[in-house]
Design an enzyme around this catalytic site. Structure first.
Site, mmCIF file in Angstrom:
data_model
loop_
_atom_site.group_PDB
_atom_site.id
_atom_site.type_symbol
_atom_site.label_atom_id
_atom_site.label_comp_id
_atom_site.label_asym_id
_atom_site.label_seq_id
_atom_site.Cartn_x
_atom_site.Cartn_y
_atom_site.Cartn_z
ATOM 1 N N HIS A 1 0.806 -1.261 0.204
ATOM 2 C CA HIS A 1 -0.025 -0.838 -0.093
ATOM 3 C C HIS A 1 1.103 1.053 0.217
ATOM 4 C CE1 HIS A 1 0.454 0.560 4.412
ATOM 5 N NE2 HIS A 1 0.632 -0.900 4.971
ATOM 6 N N CYS B 1 2.990 -5.173 6.808
ATOM 7 C CA CYS B 1 2.697 -4.483 5.915
ATOM 8 C C CYS B 1 4.074 -3.737 4.570
ATOM 9 C CB CYS B 1 2.115 -3.570 4.563
ATOM 10 S SG CYS B 1 -0.250 -4.326 6.242
#
Length: 284
Positions: A81, A97
């Site tokens: 992301h 992440c």
């Protein structure tokens, strides 16, 4: 496909087995935070909300940025992301992440469908070393321009020109065949024989083992060779002009036509066998 190297904090995007882009990323604060292994993209979200702190999607305070690519890794959710802290990119900063600059995730999001393979690993490989320049190479044989078919692409890698071995055989009149029993590429012409193994420097010339400077390279099931291999295996002089992307091949005798000397069918068999090994070697 996507390859993420946590040790170098790089993300490589590959299309048809060719490296297209390398982006800097941020990964887990500890190595164990970002899972390693083979995964897939399982969802795509525009302006993902950050539920943990109830921050709506699209907010400049949202740490997930404008796009989310969800991963199939267990223990998640884990995703690739954007972020609202660009200074963290290139460092070990996340809870697991993979963070990109917002401009980079916007580009990547448009390229990646659900189901795209993702490999996350930890090694010393600089992904930038795998870049391929797809600008066409102009090939000349004895100073005559060669017309290339749409299936015979050329490219350069790390400054070296690569052309399909099949094309070279067609141009200089060598017979090409794929030996299923030995897993080798067999070449012969007028009493000369050679045996090459894809992605290996060792070769046989008239039964004698030699070490090639550059191994034959397989991409999408097609075998490519560079200028050093052309000179070390074949009776051909090679001049490479990188600025003009001109590759000049010189042979002493007039080569016969492809229809007379080169059979495409054996190379096609080789392609189909190599097709299951198309992913780049990320362990080197």
């Amino acid at each position: 496909m996507i390859i993420i190297n946590k040790k170098t904090n790089q993300l490589g995007f590959y299309q048809d087995g060719i490296l297209q882009k390398v982006f800097p990323v941020a990964t887990g604060r500890q190595r164990s935070f970002t899972p390693e292994g083979k995964f897939t993209i399982i969802n795509k979200i525009i302006n993902p909300p950050y539920y943990k702190k109830n921050i709506p999607g699209g907010s400049p305070h949202n740490p997930l940025g404008p796009r989310w690519l969800g991963l199939s890794a267990p223990g998640g959710p884990f995703g690739i992301h954007g972020n609202n802290n660009p200074g963290s990119i290139g460092t070990y900063a996340s809870n697991g992440c993979i963070r990109l600059h917002n401009k980079d995730i916007l580009w990547l999001y448009e390229q990646v469908p659900i189901g795209t393979p993702v490999i996350i690993l930890w090694n010393d490989t600089d992904l930038n070393s795998g870049f391929v320049d797809n600008k066409p190479i102009k090939v000349y044989l004895n100073h005559e321009a060669v017309t290339l078919g749409s299936d015979l692409r050329t490219f350069s890698r790390q400054g070296k020109p690569y052309i399909p071995l099949k094309l070279l055989c067609q141009l200089i009149g060598y017979h090409l065949a794929w030996n299923i029993q030995t897993g080798t590429i067999e070449l012969n012409r007028s009493g000369f024989t050679a045996s090459l193994t894809s992605n290996t420097k060792k070769a046989l010339l008239n039964g004698q083992q030699v070490n090639l400077t550059d191994p034959p390279l397989v991409i999408n099931g097609i075998t490519y060779v560079t200028e050093s291999t052309m000179e070390e295996i074949f009776s051909v002089d090679v001049t490479w002009q990188p600025d003009s992307r001109g590759l000049y091949l010189s042979v002493e005798t007039t080569p016969v036509t492809a229809a007379e000397q080169c059979e495409a069918k054996p190379e096609q068999s080789h392609d189909s066998l190599q097709g299951e090994n198309r992913q780049p070697d990320t362990n080197k």
